[in-house]
Design a protein around this motif. Structure first.
Motif, PDB file in Angstrom:
ATOM      1  N   ASP A  17       0.822  -1.218   0.000  1.00 11.44           N
ATOM      2  CA  ASP A  17       0.000   0.000   0.000  1.00 11.44           C
ATOM      3  C   ASP A  17       0.853   1.264   0.000  1.00 11.44           C
ATOM      4  OD1 ASP A  17      -2.312  -1.480  -0.103  1.00 11.44           O
ATOM      5  OD2 ASP A  17      -2.758  -1.283   2.030  1.00 11.44           O
ATOM      6  N   ALA A  18       1.998   1.224   0.658  1.00 16.50           N
ATOM      7  CA  ALA A  18       2.880   2.386   0.719  1.00 16.50           C
ATOM      8  C   ALA A  18       3.635   2.614  -0.587  1.00 16.50           C
ATOM      9  CB  ALA A  18       3.863   2.231   1.872  1.00 16.50           C
ATOM     10  N   ARG A  19       3.689   1.609  -1.444  1.00 20.75           N
ATOM     11  CA  ARG A  19       4.475   1.691  -2.675  1.00 20.75           C
ATOM     12  C   ARG A  19       3.670   1.310  -3.908  1.00 20.75           C
ATOM     13  NH1 ARG A  19       6.967   0.387   1.655  1.00 20.75           N
ATOM     14  NH2 ARG A  19       9.044   1.123   2.151  1.00 20.75           N
ATOM     15  N   LEU A  20       2.410   1.638  -3.942  1.00 22.68           N
ATOM     16  CA  LEU A  20       1.544   1.239  -5.051  1.00 22.68           C
ATOM     17  C   LEU A  20       2.004   1.774  -6.402  1.00 22.68           C
ATOM     18  CD1 LEU A  20      -2.097   1.414  -3.670  1.00 22.68           C
ATOM     19  CD2 LEU A  20      -0.855  -0.598  -4.442  1.00 22.68           C
ATOM     20  N   GLY A  21       2.620   2.919  -6.423  1.00 22.65           N
ATOM     21  CA  GLY A  21       3.040   3.520  -7.681  1.00 22.65           C
ATOM     22  C   GLY A  21       4.320   2.961  -8.254  1.00 22.65           C
ATOM     23  N   ALA A  64      -6.824   4.746  -7.862  1.00 25.07           N
ATOM     24  CA  ALA A  64      -6.980   5.563  -9.071  1.00 25.07           C
ATOM     25  C   ALA A  64      -8.423   6.035  -9.210  1.00 25.07           C
ATOM     26  CB  ALA A  64      -6.547   4.776 -10.301  1.00 25.07           C
ATOM     27  N   ALA A  65      -9.379   5.169  -8.901  1.00 26.91           N
ATOM     28  CA  ALA A  65     -10.789   5.557  -8.972  1.00 26.91           C
ATOM     29  C   ALA A  65     -11.085   6.693  -7.995  1.00 26.91           C
ATOM     30  CB  ALA A  65     -11.681   4.350  -8.681  1.00 26.91           C
ATOM     31  N   LYS A  73      -6.963  16.039 -12.147  1.00 28.40           N
ATOM     32  CA  LYS A  73      -5.771  15.625 -12.884  1.00 28.40           C
ATOM     33  C   LYS A  73      -6.185  14.889 -14.155  1.00 28.40           C
ATOM     34  CE  LYS A  73      -2.501  14.766  -9.119  1.00 28.40           C
ATOM     35  NZ  LYS A  73      -1.718  13.696  -8.463  1.00 28.40           N
ATOM     36  N   PRO A  74      -5.383  14.995 -15.205  1.00 28.05           N
ATOM     37  CA  PRO A  74      -5.665  14.220 -16.423  1.00 28.05           C
ATOM     38  C   PRO A  74      -5.612  12.715 -16.131  1.00 28.05           C
ATOM     39  CG  PRO A  74      -3.981  15.895 -16.832  1.00 28.05           C
ATOM     40  CD  PRO A  74      -4.230  15.874 -15.359  1.00 28.05           C
ATOM     41  N   VAL A  75      -6.406  11.968 -16.854  1.00 26.44           N
ATOM     42  CA  VAL A  75      -6.471  10.510 -16.660  1.00 26.44           C
ATOM     43  C   VAL A  75      -5.093   9.882 -16.853  1.00 26.44           C
ATOM     44  CG1 VAL A  75      -7.499   8.361 -17.500  1.00 26.44           C
ATOM     45  CG2 VAL A  75      -8.907  10.415 -17.294  1.00 26.44           C
ATOM     46  N   THR A  76      -4.344  10.357 -17.821  1.00 27.19           N
ATOM     47  CA  THR A  76      -3.000   9.820 -18.060  1.00 27.19           C
ATOM     48  C   THR A  76      -2.110  10.006 -16.837  1.00 27.19           C
ATOM     49  OG1 THR A  76      -3.189  10.330 -20.403  1.00 27.19           O
ATOM     50  CG2 THR A  76      -0.981   9.928 -19.566  1.00 27.19           C
ATOM     51  N   ARG A  77      -2.160  11.174 -16.212  1.00 30.51           N
ATOM     52  CA  ARG A  77      -1.343  11.442 -15.033  1.00 30.51           C
ATOM     53  C   ARG A  77      -1.743  10.521 -13.887  1.00 30.51           C
ATOM     54  NH1 ARG A  77       3.271  12.995 -14.884  1.00 30.51           N
ATOM     55  NH2 ARG A  77       3.258  10.943 -14.088  1.00 30.51           N
ATOM     56  N   ILE A  78      -3.036  10.314 -13.708  1.00 32.13           N
ATOM     57  CA  ILE A  78      -3.519   9.413 -12.650  1.00 32.13           C
ATOM     58  C   ILE A  78      -3.027   7.998 -12.911  1.00 32.13           C
ATOM     59  CG2 ILE A  78      -5.591   8.351 -11.666  1.00 32.13           C
ATOM     60  CD1 ILE A  78      -6.936  11.115 -11.940  1.00 32.13           C
ATOM     61  N   ALA A  79      -3.124   7.556 -14.156  1.00 31.59           N
ATOM     62  CA  ALA A  79      -2.669   6.205 -14.508  1.00 31.59           C
ATOM     63  C   ALA A  79      -1.192   6.027 -14.166  1.00 31.59           C
ATOM     64  CB  ALA A  79      -2.909   5.934 -15.984  1.00 31.59           C
ATOM     65  N   LEU A  80      -0.373   6.977 -14.573  1.00 35.59           N
ATOM     66  CA  LEU A  80       1.067   6.875 -14.317  1.00 35.59           C
ATOM     67  C   LEU A  80       1.387   6.982 -12.833  1.00 35.59           C
ATOM     68  CD1 LEU A  80       2.387   9.017 -17.308  1.00 35.59           C
ATOM     69  CD2 LEU A  80       2.324   6.518 -17.122  1.00 35.59           C
ATOM     70  N   ASP A  81       0.693   7.860 -12.125  1.00 37.12           N
ATOM     71  CA  ASP A  81       0.923   8.031 -10.687  1.00 37.12           C
ATOM     72  C   ASP A  81       0.545   6.794  -9.881  1.00 37.12           C
ATOM     73  OD1 ASP A  81       1.791  10.592 -11.151  1.00 37.12           O
ATOM     74  OD2 ASP A  81      -0.028  11.569 -10.391  1.00 37.12           O
ATOM     75  N   HIS A  82      -0.342   5.977 -10.416  1.00 38.72           N
ATOM     76  CA  HIS A  82      -0.812   4.805  -9.677  1.00 38.72           C
ATOM     77  C   HIS A  82      -0.205   3.493 -10.169  1.00 38.72           C
ATOM     78  CE1 HIS A  82      -3.626   7.841  -8.317  1.00 38.72           C
ATOM     79  NE2 HIS A  82      -3.726   7.091  -7.233  1.00 38.72           N
ATOM     80  N   GLY A  83       0.918   3.597 -10.865  1.00 39.43           N
ATOM     81  CA  GLY A  83       1.694   2.399 -11.188  1.00 39.43           C
ATOM     82  C   GLY A  83       1.402   1.742 -12.518  1.00 39.43           C
ATOM     83  N   PHE A  84       0.610   2.375 -13.367  1.00 36.16           N
ATOM     84  CA  PHE A  84       0.348   1.805 -14.675  1.00 36.16           C
ATOM     85  C   PHE A  84       1.350   2.388 -15.665  1.00 36.16           C
ATOM     86  CE2 PHE A  84      -3.555   1.313 -12.360  1.00 36.16           C
ATOM     87  CZ  PHE A  84      -3.938   0.019 -12.677  1.00 36.16           C
ATOM     88  N   GLY A  85       1.901   1.544 -16.512  1.00 39.01           N
ATOM     89  CA  GLY A  85       2.944   1.973 -17.434  1.00 39.01           C
ATOM     90  C   GLY A  85       2.469   2.866 -18.551  1.00 39.01           C
ATOM     91  N   ASP A  86       1.208   2.718 -18.924  1.00 36.71           N
ATOM     92  CA  ASP A  86       0.675   3.550 -19.994  1.00 36.71           C
ATOM     93  C   ASP A  86      -0.843   3.645 -19.868  1.00 36.71           C
ATOM     94  OD1 ASP A  86      -0.597   1.355 -21.692  1.00 36.71           O
ATOM     95  OD2 ASP A  86       1.484   0.697 -21.673  1.00 36.71           O
ATOM     96  N   LEU A  87      -1.412   4.577 -20.594  1.00 33.77           N
ATOM     97  CA  LEU A  87      -2.843   4.831 -20.520  1.00 33.77           C
ATOM     98  C   LEU A  87      -3.674   3.666 -21.048  1.00 33.77           C
ATOM     99  CD1 LEU A  87      -5.078   6.806 -19.812  1.00 33.77           C
ATOM    100  CD2 LEU A  87      -4.832   7.790 -22.103  1.00 33.77           C
ATOM    101  N   SER A  88      -3.197   3.011 -22.091  1.00 32.07           N
ATOM    102  CA  SER A  88      -3.936   1.897 -22.679  1.00 32.07           C
ATOM    103  C   SER A  88      -4.127   0.758 -21.676  1.00 32.07           C
ATOM    104  CB  SER A  88      -3.196   1.386 -23.918  1.00 32.07           C
ATOM    105  OG  SER A  88      -3.840   0.268 -24.451  1.00 32.07           O
ATOM    106  N   THR A  89      -3.075   0.415 -20.968  1.00 33.41           N
ATOM    107  CA  THR A  89      -3.157  -0.646 -19.961  1.00 33.41           C
ATOM    108  C   THR A  89      -4.122  -0.252 -18.848  1.00 33.41           C
ATOM    109  OG1 THR A  89      -0.889  -1.307 -20.439  1.00 33.41           O
ATOM    110  CG2 THR A  89      -1.814  -2.040 -18.339  1.00 33.41           C
ATOM    111  N   PHE A  90      -4.008   0.984 -18.399  1.00 35.39           N
ATOM    112  CA  PHE A  90      -4.909   1.484 -17.360  1.00 35.39           C
ATOM    113  C   PHE A  90      -6.367   1.415 -17.826  1.00 35.39           C
ATOM    114  CE2 PHE A  90      -7.065   5.254 -15.426  1.00 35.39           C
ATOM    115  CZ  PHE A  90      -7.169   4.748 -14.142  1.00 35.39           C
ATOM    116  N   ASN A  91      -6.632   1.916 -19.023  1.00 32.64           N
ATOM    117  CA  ASN A  91      -8.000   1.888 -19.553  1.00 32.64           C
ATOM    118  C   ASN A  91      -8.537   0.465 -19.649  1.00 32.64           C
ATOM    119  OD1 ASN A  91      -8.419   4.646 -19.868  1.00 32.64           O
ATOM    120  ND2 ASN A  91      -7.544   4.665 -21.919  1.00 32.64           N
TER     121      ASN A  91
END
Length: 109
Positions: A17-21, A64-65, A73-91
């Motif tokens: 939980d402390a290192r989710l990103g 992220a939700a 914040k833009p969706v892309t920034r949220i995705a990256l901040d929460h440990g997802f490598g790119d927007l497509s994977t997050f979506n």
């Protein structure tokens, strides 16, 4: 797994939980509780009902939700901040788990 091993899993949940990103390896997680990777996997699955990867993915999506609803914040920034490598994977994962796209989720508030 023994009772002592399952009790030590609480430290791993806090560590995740402390290192989710960040990227967390199985070796890194198992070292937190001084277990072999294989024993750690069995104990983690027994304790949580899911693999470490599934647990991290679920926690990342939930946080992220929350960020989607609480910030502009833009969706892309949220995705990256929460440990997802790119927007497509997050979506992809967000839609699969939540049933809607991140943008639709944000606008439903």
């Amino acid at each position: 797994p023994k009772a002592g091993a399952t009790r030590r899993m609480a430290a791993v949940f806090d560590y995740i939980d402390a290192r989710l990103g960040s990227d967390l390896s199985l070796a890194e997680l198992s070292a937190q509780v001084a277990m072999s990777k294989y024993h750690f996997l069995r104990t983690f699955k027994y304790t949580s009902g899911m693999t470490p990867h599934q647990y991290m993915l679920g926690r990342r999506l939930r946080t992220a939700a929350t960020a989607l609803r609480a910030t502009k914040k833009p969706v892309t920034r949220i995705a990256l901040d929460h440990g997802f490598g790119d927007l497509s994977t997050f979506n992809h994962f967000f839609r699969r788990v939540m049933g809607v796209t991140p943008t639709a989720y944000r606008s439903s508030t």
